[in-house]
Design an enzyme around this catalytic site. Sequence first.
Site, short mmCIF file in Angstrom:
data_model
loop_
_atom_site.label_atom_id
_atom_site.label_comp_id
_atom_site.label_asym_id
_atom_site.label_seq_id
_atom_site.Cartn_x
_atom_site.Cartn_y
_atom_site.Cartn_z
N GLU A 167 -8.43 9.88 -5.50
CA GLU A 167 -9.29 10.33 -4.41
C GLU A 167 -9.88 11.72 -4.65
O GLU A 167 -9.68 12.65 -3.87
CB GLU A 167 -8.53 10.27 -3.09
CG GLU A 167 -8.06 8.86 -2.78
CD GLU A 167 -7.21 8.74 -1.52
OE1 GLU A 167 -6.94 9.76 -0.87
OE2 GLU A 167 -6.81 7.61 -1.19
N ASN A 208 -9.09 6.64 -9.11
CA ASN A 208 -8.92 5.74 -7.96
C ASN A 208 -9.46 6.42 -6.70
O ASN A 208 -9.21 7.61 -6.48
CB ASN A 208 -7.42 5.43 -7.79
CG ASN A 208 -7.14 4.30 -6.83
OD1 ASN A 208 -7.67 3.21 -6.98
ND2 ASN A 208 -6.28 4.55 -5.85
N HIS A 244 -9.90 -0.60 1.33
CA HIS A 244 -9.35 -0.67 2.68
C HIS A 244 -10.50 -1.01 3.63
O HIS A 244 -11.25 -0.13 4.05
CB HIS A 244 -8.70 0.66 3.06
CG HIS A 244 -7.52 1.02 2.22
ND1 HIS A 244 -6.37 0.27 2.18
CD2 HIS A 244 -7.32 2.06 1.36
CE1 HIS A 244 -5.51 0.82 1.35
NE2 HIS A 244 -6.06 1.89 0.84
N GLU A 272 -6.02 -1.57 -3.66
CA GLU A 272 -5.23 -1.39 -2.44
C GLU A 272 -5.80 -2.23 -1.29
O GLU A 272 -5.89 -1.80 -0.15
CB GLU A 272 -5.19 0.09 -2.03
CG GLU A 272 -4.68 1.01 -3.13
CD GLU A 272 -4.65 2.48 -2.73
OE1 GLU A 272 -4.70 2.77 -1.52
OE2 GLU A 272 -4.58 3.33 -3.63
N ASP A 274 -6.77 -4.33 1.76
CA ASP A 274 -6.38 -4.86 3.07
C ASP A 274 -7.63 -4.93 3.93
O ASP A 274 -8.67 -4.37 3.59
CB ASP A 274 -5.24 -4.08 3.74
CG ASP A 274 -5.43 -2.58 3.75
OD1 ASP A 274 -6.58 -2.11 3.88
OD2 ASP A 274 -4.43 -1.85 3.63
#
Length: 489
Positions: A167, A208, A244, A272, A274
Amino acid sequence: MAAQLRAARRPGRALAALALAAAGGLLAAATVGSGPAGAAGTTLRDLAEAKGSYFGTALTQSNLSSSTITAIAGTQFDMVTPGNEMKWDTTESSAGNFNFGPGDQIVSFAKAHSMRVRGHTLVWHSQLPNWVSSLPTAQVQAAMENHITTEATHYKGQVYSWDVVNEPFNEDGSLRTDAFTNAMGSGYIADALRTAHAADPNAKLYLNDYNIEGLGAKSDAMYQLVSSLKQQGVPIDGVGFESHFIVGQVPSTLKANIQRFTALGVNVAITELDDRMPVPASAANLAQQATDYAYVVNSCLAVSGCVGVSQWGVGDPDSWIPGFFSGYGAATMYDDNYQPKAAYNAAVTALGGSTSSPSPSSSSSASPSPSSSPSSSPSVPPTGAACKVSTQVSAWNTGLTENVTVTNTGGSAVNGWKLAFTLPGGQSVTNAWNATVSPATGQVSAVNLAYNAAIPAGGSTTFGFQANHTGNAAAAAGFTLNGVSCTAG
């Protein structure tokens, strides 16, 4: 994301009851040959591997005490990402004193179940011990290099890849200001990658980040960075799209964005995944979630350089979403009883498998076509709508995070939104997610990103920001959506 966002990923729910319940039948969701979640040859890992890909999950140390979670994880997934156990605050909480015990447990579980490991993460502005941020700038580089070298050497030969830098960008594409940029400028990223490569030459090295999944300012910044690193000969193997998402808001440019990164000569991984929704979950949202999962998996499979998909967590009970996004949850492929949802069936179908439909209690009655793309709300001019706004503030000594949920209470959809509000005195925004927020103080506006411009009638969207404060940690106030005053929700 903000430090508190990721700290919230440490599951705080008791799992003992779930472990006991497993003996009563929940393991049916993970046992080979026992049903749609584990029929022979149709597990996510088997199907992905047949296509030269992988399907992973994230686990924390506490998850390992749940027989339900471990049974599903070990059967369904072939890649594991430690949720917190390899981050700096765990591995080197004080200078030079390393603790690899928690991470070693995750690695041991992976080895026992023939899973690979994504190392996560070597350098990150969050979950960073105070001693690092307090170092004189002249000492930060040495501390960073020593941390990377020691950890990557400890796990040499045991990890498939490292999220070397996590990030690094703000929403507008500017580089975050942190201990590393203060000491080394943008050059810290290349230095981190070179240091990791020297310690473990065979590990795949990634950058990432979140909100880089679609085309936009932030993904453009990552693209330019990766292009520059490749031109300099810096060792970089891939880019992680955290993914996300909010149900129905997966960016339509996902595949095109994957393609442009892989054209640079790097891999892309969905790291990641979701897909959160308001809870309790509606049948319509569960069906849309299935469409979203199918779209993400198909977008990755369509590009040879997209190497795999990892979900963040195993099921809804161990997901980080409810602990951070008030009123949201149901973000994974497994429901509160660890039974597969329509999203699971959609992922299996996208991978070339076949399933029977899950029960109506956990999903919609039909799976979507795997070739379908995310639905979009009707396009109307952003002239305003009736609205209500709810906020949730989490504060500490001199900082806070605030989540803002905007609900369209009007009779028609909004496509393109600008939410204006007032920050209390002494607060200054440092970064944001799911919106562009400016200016940093006083009268502030949050503007949608490309993937969440639409708010259907009766629907809602959520964004958040991190801010410094000088003592007043109250919530923002005076909200207007496209010029129309909102009520408090």
